[in-house]
Design a protein around this motif. Structure first.
Motif, PDB file in Angstrom:
ATOM      1  N   TYR A 191     -62.741  -3.097  64.400  1.00 43.59           N
ATOM      2  CA  TYR A 191     -62.525  -4.281  63.405  1.00 43.59           C
ATOM      3  C   TYR A 191     -61.870  -3.595  62.069  1.00 43.59           C
ATOM      4  CZ  TYR A 191     -62.984  -7.893  59.983  1.00 43.59           C
ATOM      5  OH  TYR A 191     -62.744  -8.801  58.891  1.00 43.59           O
ATOM      6  N   TRP A 207     -65.768  -5.905  65.564  1.00 41.33           N
ATOM      7  CA  TRP A 207     -65.920  -7.428  65.815  1.00 41.33           C
ATOM      8  C   TRP A 207     -66.053  -7.666  67.256  1.00 41.33           C
ATOM      9  CZ3 TRP A 207     -61.423 -10.975  64.136  1.00 41.33           C
ATOM     10  CH2 TRP A 207     -61.852 -12.597  64.194  1.00 41.33           C
ATOM     11  N   TYR A 227     -71.548  -8.883  70.084  1.00 42.33           N
ATOM     12  CA  TYR A 227     -70.558  -8.728  69.095  1.00 42.33           C
ATOM     13  C   TYR A 227     -71.031  -7.342  68.538  1.00 42.33           C
ATOM     14  CZ  TYR A 227     -68.455 -13.201  69.586  1.00 42.33           C
ATOM     15  OH  TYR A 227     -67.867 -14.621  70.232  1.00 42.33           O
ATOM     16  N   LEU A 253     -71.982  -9.035  64.024  1.00 37.41           N
ATOM     17  CA  LEU A 253     -70.558  -8.857  63.253  1.00 37.41           C
ATOM     18  C   LEU A 253     -70.546  -8.116  62.218  1.00 37.41           C
ATOM     19  CD1 LEU A 253     -70.167 -12.699  63.713  1.00 37.41           C
ATOM     20  CD2 LEU A 253     -68.974 -11.236  64.705  1.00 37.41           C
ATOM     21  N   LEU A 255     -68.575  -6.062  59.885  1.00 41.16           N
ATOM     22  CA  LEU A 255     -67.305  -6.308  59.401  1.00 41.16           C
ATOM     23  C   LEU A 255     -66.630  -5.344  58.466  1.00 41.16           C
ATOM     24  CD1 LEU A 255     -66.910 -10.128  59.997  1.00 41.16           C
ATOM     25  CD2 LEU A 255     -66.753  -8.499  61.758  1.00 41.16           C
TER      26      LEU A 255
END
Length: 466
Positions: A191, A207, A227, A253, A255
């Protein structure tokens, strides 16, 4: 004899960069939802309060193809060009490097002849990227001492799979130099990418692969904790994987990465979008612990109860609105952390002078899945919520837009996001005030995403001097 003079927008230290003149222009990536007929664009926004065009788009640069899904973009060069071990004092902060997340096409845009009317000077086609680096779906880029570092979500095989990773682009010729990793270790998902130049450490987050994200958030993958949830630490000079930290399967996630700007500091912040146990979002601090890196959760942001009738289908069964923290930004003095809650429609400001004990000092609500909080200068309720956030170099101005990613927009705002960009004034005591003069409603069909400020901003540069 001619002498080289460094670009005046390069500063040796973040402290000096905070004294830079205020930005007059902002560049905004604009997704066109009519992908069959019309291309995405780069919007140039007047952010000079003394201008008659303040808060309006003054020009638009259309891309040459449709279906790019312009996403996170940045400059070809920045203050890291002044680092003593890899100096490039002759390069300029002149070109914006704008990737298409869906097309894998990368656009090189020249802002120098007329900053208000930039021009495309080169396009890197997906076939070139795949051949040179064996990657696709370029996502985030940062200018480093040796060139432009770009994270990519997918491999170059065109099958929507991984591994994703990082590749380098030359910051003068714009040739793709190749895959960055010599030894990726267990890293597979990709990501964001950032670094601590003073620690010779690169950091990447996760991600998902293209086939995990391009059709929207997949509930089966989410509930199965598939994820990204890991953070990877690398030897920046040797290009080798050194350490992985797993947040735990409930934290999905992992990020945005925001390292401290002061190169003597060895910490930074990252957001985890959703906790599967209660739909909360969280902010994590990475820091040195002995000879290793460690991470700990320093902020929890709870979900808010809601009437299921007001929720999109994906959330009805939960009877709550998740905050969905999808972006964060750290001021150049490393004191203020800004947190975008795209689900609840809240922009939060934290004092992180003590990074282990953040204190919430300010909050503004605009939009939201349920709240639909209004802007003083807008007609009617707003949808979408604070998403991509950018802070000026002096820390006084905060800009943000309200669109995340087209297929994900439709899941959480199924009526279709009406896109806008706003500006907040950050007060010295930690407060946030809406600038009532600045409300940009994008033309129907366009959605604003990443913002870059003329001359640099709080997330564009890294520094080698404290």
């Amino acid at each position: 004899m001619a002498t080289w003079t460094p670009d005046p927008s390069f500063y040796p230290s973040p402290r000096m960069a905070m004294k830079a003149p205020p930005e007059r222009l902002a560049y905004v990536a604009m997704l066109n939802t009519d992908t069959i007929a019309r291309p995405d664009a780069l919007g140039v926004v007047d952010v000079d309060p003394g201008s008659s065009g303040y808060g309006r788009i003054i020009s638009r640069l259309d891309m040459p193809n449709v279906g790019d899904e312009l996403h996170h973009f940045g400059w070809n060069a920045c203050s890291s060009a002044l680092c003593p071990y890899a100096p490039h004092p002759h390069v300029e902060r002149r070109y914006l490097i704008i990737p298409g997340l869906r097309s894998s096409r990368i656009h090189i845009v020249d802002t120098k002849p007329d900053p208000a009317h930039p021009k495309i000077v080169k396009v890197i086609e997906p076939e070139q990227l795949a051949a040179r680096a064996n990657y696709s779906r370029p996502h985030t880029l940062h200018c480093g001492p040796e060139g432009i570092y770009v994270s990519a979500l997918g491999n170059g095989e065109g099958n929507g799979g991984g591994p994703g990773g990082v590749f380098l682009i030359d910051h003068e010729t714009f040739d793709v130099l190749g895959q960055w990793e010599i030894d990726r270790g267990p890293q597979f998902l990709s990501y964001d990418v950032w670094w601590h130049l003073g620690q010779d450490t690169m950091i990447t987050s996760e991600w998902g692969t293209p086939d995990m994200i391009e059709d929207g958030l997949n509930p089966d993958l989410l509930l199965g904790a598939k994820y990204g949830r890991r953070v990877h630490f690398w030897d920046l000079h040797r290009r080798r994987h050194r350490q992985t930290i797993d947040l735990g399967p409930e934290y999905q996630l992992a990020l945005e990465l925001r390292p401290a700007h002061d190169p003597t500091k060895a910490h930074g912040f990252m957001n985890a979008v959703v906790n599967l146990t209660d739909l909360s979002s969280s902010i994590w601090l990475w820091h040195r612990d002995g000879g290793q890196w460690a991470m700990q959760k320093v902020i929890d942001i709870p979900a808010e109860p809601a009437d299921p009738d007001q929720l999109p289908p994906m959330l009805k069964g939960f009877k709550a609105v998740p905050p969905l923290v999808t972006d964060i930004d750290l001021s150049l003095d490393d004191r203020w952390l800004y947190v975008s809650c795209w689900g609840t429609g809240e922009m939060q400001r934290y004092d992180v002078s003590d990074p282990f004990r953040p204190k919430l000092t300010g909050s503004v609500r605009l939009g939201g899945i349920v709240g639909r909080s209004r802007h003083p200068s807008a007609e009617g309720d707003l949808n979408g919520g604070p998403q991509m956030v950018e802070v000026s170099r002096d820390g006084k101005r905060v800009y943000f837009t309200n669109s995340l990613y087209r297929s994900w927009d439709e899941q959480f705002y199924p009526e279709g996001i009406k896109s806008w960009m706003v500006k907040l004034d950050a007060t010295p005591d930690g407060g946030l005030n809406i600038d009532e003069r600045f409300f940009l409603r994008f033309e129907d069909g366009f959605r604003g995403h990443q913002i870059r400020l003329e001359g640099g901003d709080a997330s564009s540069d890294s520094y080698c001097y404290p």
